[in-house]
Design a protein around this motif. Structure first.
Motif, PDB file in Angstrom:
ATOM      1  N   LEU A  27       0.652  -1.255   0.222  1.00 36.84           N
ATOM      2  CA  LEU A  27       0.027  -0.114  -0.044  1.00 36.84           C
ATOM      3  C   LEU A  27       0.814   1.370  -0.032  1.00 36.84           C
ATOM      4  CD1 LEU A  27      -2.832  -0.847   2.626  1.00 36.84           C
ATOM      5  CD2 LEU A  27      -2.931  -0.761  -0.020  1.00 36.84           C
ATOM      6  N   SER A  28       0.416   2.063  -0.656  1.00 33.24           N
ATOM      7  CA  SER A  28       1.147   3.550  -0.646  1.00 33.24           C
ATOM      8  C   SER A  28       1.004   4.325   0.519  1.00 33.24           C
ATOM      9  CB  SER A  28       0.542   4.517  -1.984  1.00 33.24           C
ATOM     10  OG  SER A  28       0.871   5.657  -1.995  1.00 33.24           O
ATOM     11  N   PRO A  29       1.836   5.098   0.974  1.00 31.36           N
ATOM     12  CA  PRO A  29       1.723   5.849   2.225  1.00 31.36           C
ATOM     13  C   PRO A  29       0.785   6.784   1.841  1.00 31.36           C
ATOM     14  CG  PRO A  29       4.189   5.720   1.700  1.00 31.36           C
ATOM     15  CD  PRO A  29       3.290   4.908   0.729  1.00 31.36           C
ATOM     16  N   ASP A  30       0.425   7.177   0.661  1.00 29.17           N
ATOM     17  CA  ASP A  30      -0.504   8.387   0.326  1.00 29.17           C
ATOM     18  C   ASP A  30      -1.981   7.839   0.774  1.00 29.17           C
ATOM     19  OD1 ASP A  30       1.852   9.478  -0.268  1.00 29.17           O
ATOM     20  OD2 ASP A  30       1.259   8.948  -2.756  1.00 29.17           O
ATOM     21  N   VAL A  31      -2.182   6.664   0.820  1.00 29.08           N
ATOM     22  CA  VAL A  31      -3.539   6.042   1.144  1.00 29.08           C
ATOM     23  C   VAL A  31      -3.780   6.539   2.724  1.00 29.08           C
ATOM     24  CG1 VAL A  31      -4.798   4.019   1.886  1.00 29.08           C
ATOM     25  CG2 VAL A  31      -3.178   4.054  -0.432  1.00 29.08           C
ATOM     26  N   PHE A  32      -2.838   6.455   3.502  1.00 31.17           N
ATOM     27  CA  PHE A  32      -2.866   6.709   4.921  1.00 31.17           C
ATOM     28  C   PHE A  32      -3.077   8.405   5.205  1.00 31.17           C
ATOM     29  CE2 PHE A  32      -1.118   2.571   4.875  1.00 31.17           C
ATOM     30  CZ  PHE A  32      -1.944   1.745   5.502  1.00 31.17           C
ATOM     31  N   THR A  33      -2.419   9.139   4.298  1.00 29.13           N
ATOM     32  CA  THR A  33      -2.541  10.535   4.093  1.00 29.13           C
ATOM     33  C   THR A  33      -3.951  10.802   4.090  1.00 29.13           C
ATOM     34  OG1 THR A  33      -0.257  10.925   3.610  1.00 29.13           O
ATOM     35  CG2 THR A  33      -1.665  12.669   3.264  1.00 29.13           C
ATOM     36  N   LEU A  34      -4.601  10.240   3.041  1.00 32.17           N
ATOM     37  CA  LEU A  34      -5.756  10.501   2.584  1.00 32.17           C
ATOM     38  C   LEU A  34      -6.835  10.137   3.610  1.00 32.17           C
ATOM     39  CD1 LEU A  34      -7.896  11.486   0.348  1.00 32.17           C
ATOM     40  CD2 LEU A  34      -7.885   9.267  -0.567  1.00 32.17           C
ATOM     41  N   ALA A  35      -6.579   8.990   4.318  1.00 35.16           N
ATOM     42  CA  ALA A  35      -7.487   8.320   5.547  1.00 35.16           C
ATOM     43  C   ALA A  35      -7.509   9.320   6.367  1.00 35.16           C
ATOM     44  CB  ALA A  35      -7.117   7.061   5.855  1.00 35.16           C
ATOM     45  N   GLY A  36      -6.326   9.797   6.709  1.00 31.21           N
ATOM     46  CA  GLY A  36      -6.223  10.967   7.778  1.00 31.21           C
ATOM     47  C   GLY A  36      -6.983  12.345   7.478  1.00 31.21           C
ATOM     48  N   VAL A  37      -6.828  12.519   6.297  1.00 33.44           N
ATOM     49  CA  VAL A  37      -7.687  13.710   6.004  1.00 33.44           C
ATOM     50  C   VAL A  37      -9.304  13.454   5.975  1.00 33.44           C
ATOM     51  CG1 VAL A  37      -8.280  15.218   4.106  1.00 33.44           C
ATOM     52  CG2 VAL A  37      -5.854  14.865   4.666  1.00 33.44           C
ATOM     53  N   LEU A  38      -9.780  12.361   5.444  1.00 28.79           N
ATOM     54  CA  LEU A  38     -11.152  11.930   5.426  1.00 28.79           C
ATOM     55  C   LEU A  38     -11.497  11.765   7.053  1.00 28.79           C
ATOM     56  CD1 LEU A  38     -11.120   9.404   2.500  1.00 28.79           C
ATOM     57  CD2 LEU A  38     -11.834  11.777   2.422  1.00 28.79           C
ATOM     58  N   ALA A  39     -10.802  11.253   7.877  1.00 25.08           N
ATOM     59  CA  ALA A  39     -11.109  11.127   9.195  1.00 25.08           C
ATOM     60  C   ALA A  39     -11.332  12.479   9.885  1.00 25.08           C
ATOM     61  CB  ALA A  39      -9.953  10.274   9.830  1.00 25.08           C
ATOM     62  N   ALA A  40     -10.400  13.493   9.497  1.00 23.12           N
ATOM     63  CA  ALA A  40     -10.479  14.961   9.974  1.00 23.12           C
ATOM     64  C   ALA A  40     -11.883  15.471   9.277  1.00 23.12           C
ATOM     65  CB  ALA A  40      -9.203  15.590   9.705  1.00 23.12           C
ATOM     66  N   ALA A  41     -12.107  15.245   8.349  1.00 25.85           N
ATOM     67  CA  ALA A  41     -13.380  15.778   7.790  1.00 25.85           C
ATOM     68  C   ALA A  41     -14.714  15.234   8.315  1.00 25.85           C
ATOM     69  CB  ALA A  41     -13.301  15.672   6.254  1.00 25.85           C
ATOM     70  N   ALA A  42     -14.566  14.240   8.686  1.00 20.87           N
ATOM     71  CA  ALA A  42     -15.912  13.774   9.509  1.00 20.87           C
ATOM     72  C   ALA A  42     -15.538  13.914  11.027  1.00 20.87           C
ATOM     73  CB  ALA A  42     -15.471  11.966   9.728  1.00 20.87           C
ATOM     74  N   ALA A  43     -14.433  14.148  11.567  1.00 16.52           N
ATOM     75  CA  ALA A  43     -14.408  14.794  12.875  1.00 16.52           C
ATOM     76  C   ALA A  43     -15.001  16.168  12.860  1.00 16.52           C
ATOM     77  CB  ALA A  43     -13.012  14.751  13.347  1.00 16.52           C
ATOM     78  N   GLY A  44     -14.571  17.048  11.954  1.00 16.02           N
ATOM     79  CA  GLY A  44     -15.018  18.183  11.696  1.00 16.02           C
ATOM     80  C   GLY A  44     -16.356  18.376  11.865  1.00 16.02           C
ATOM     81  N   GLY A  45     -17.122  17.499  10.878  1.00 18.35           N
ATOM     82  CA  GLY A  45     -18.585  17.382  11.065  1.00 18.35           C
ATOM     83  C   GLY A  45     -19.213  16.992  12.105  1.00 18.35           C
ATOM     84  N   ALA A  46     -18.518  15.962  12.990  1.00 17.41           N
ATOM     85  CA  ALA A  46     -18.866  15.616  14.080  1.00 17.41           C
ATOM     86  C   ALA A  46     -18.746  17.041  15.236  1.00 17.41           C
ATOM     87  CB  ALA A  46     -18.095  14.739  14.838  1.00 17.41           C
ATOM     88  N   LEU A  47     -17.823  17.679  15.136  1.00  9.42           N
ATOM     89  CA  LEU A  47     -17.496  18.733  16.084  1.00  9.42           C
ATOM     90  C   LEU A  47     -18.829  19.636  15.706  1.00  9.42           C
ATOM     91  CD1 LEU A  47     -13.639  19.110  15.886  1.00  9.42           C
ATOM     92  CD2 LEU A  47     -15.187  18.344  17.933  1.00  9.42           C
TER      93      LEU A  47
END
Length: 194
Positions: A27-47
């Motif tokens: 797996l590319s490390p970039d997959v985890f960068t994207l996953a982190g950004v998507l999790a942050a977006a979801a967290a922003g929505g939750a906040l």
């Protein structure tokens, strides 16, 4: 003074299975960068909705993504300068998405809380600006400090959980960010001194 950043090696060890699985699968490390950004977006929505209990695990996932991208790159031997750029962009996007959600939540409570969170959002960028500016001059990229990414995530969740504390938490973020930036610059200055 490393703050919660001192726990990064411990956290990385907890994520060892994910690193090993990513290495086996190529797996590319970039997959985890994207996953982190998507999790942050979801967290922003939750906040934004005041769901601190949902934001907490989502921000933990955000931090995991930010940790795993570098760990996977090192484990696979695929570290590259562009990966560094993507990592930094992902971290900044994650921060902004988290703060945007908290700002929306703050706006539901008071103008003072909104203004305080917006000022904290700007101040929270200063430690990274200090580190990247110093790195651009040839110094070692410094992380950690009294108020790094992990502390910002924890404070955002606390501000969501207890809205009456938003102004005080924002003051802590501003003061902590200024102190962190100053310490990082002091370290860089010592390293860059002729």
């Amino acid at each position: 003074m490393q703050g919660l950043y001192a726990l990064k090696p411990w956290y990385t060890r907890r994520l060892g299975r994910a690193v090993a699985a990513a290495e086996r699968r190529g797996l590319s490390p970039d997959v985890f960068t994207l996953a982190g950004v998507l999790a942050a977006a979801a967290a922003g929505g939750a906040l934004a909705l005041g769901w601190w209990w949902a934001a907490l695990p989502l921000l933990a996932l955000r931090l995991a993504g930010a940790n795993l991208d570098g760990a996977v790159a090192r484990a696979r031997g695929v570290s590259r300068p562009w990966g560094f750029v993507l990592n930094e962009l992902g971290d900044r996007a994650g921060d902004l998405l988290m703060w945007a959600g908290l700002a929306w939540w703050a706006a539901q409570h008071s103008t003072a809380a909104l203004v305080a969170v917006l000022v904290a959002t700007v101040a929270a960028t200063l430690p990274t600006f200090a580190s990247l500016s110093a790195a651009g001059a040839g110094a070692t990229r410094v992380n950690g400090g009294p108020l790094g990414k992990t502390e910002r995530c924890a404070l955002a969740v606390l501000g969501c959980a207890v809205p009456s504390w938003l102004v005080g938490i924002s003051v802590v973020v501003v003061v902590g960010s200024l102190a962190t930036a100053a310490l990082r610059l002091r370290t860089a200055r010592g390293e860059l001194r002729p």
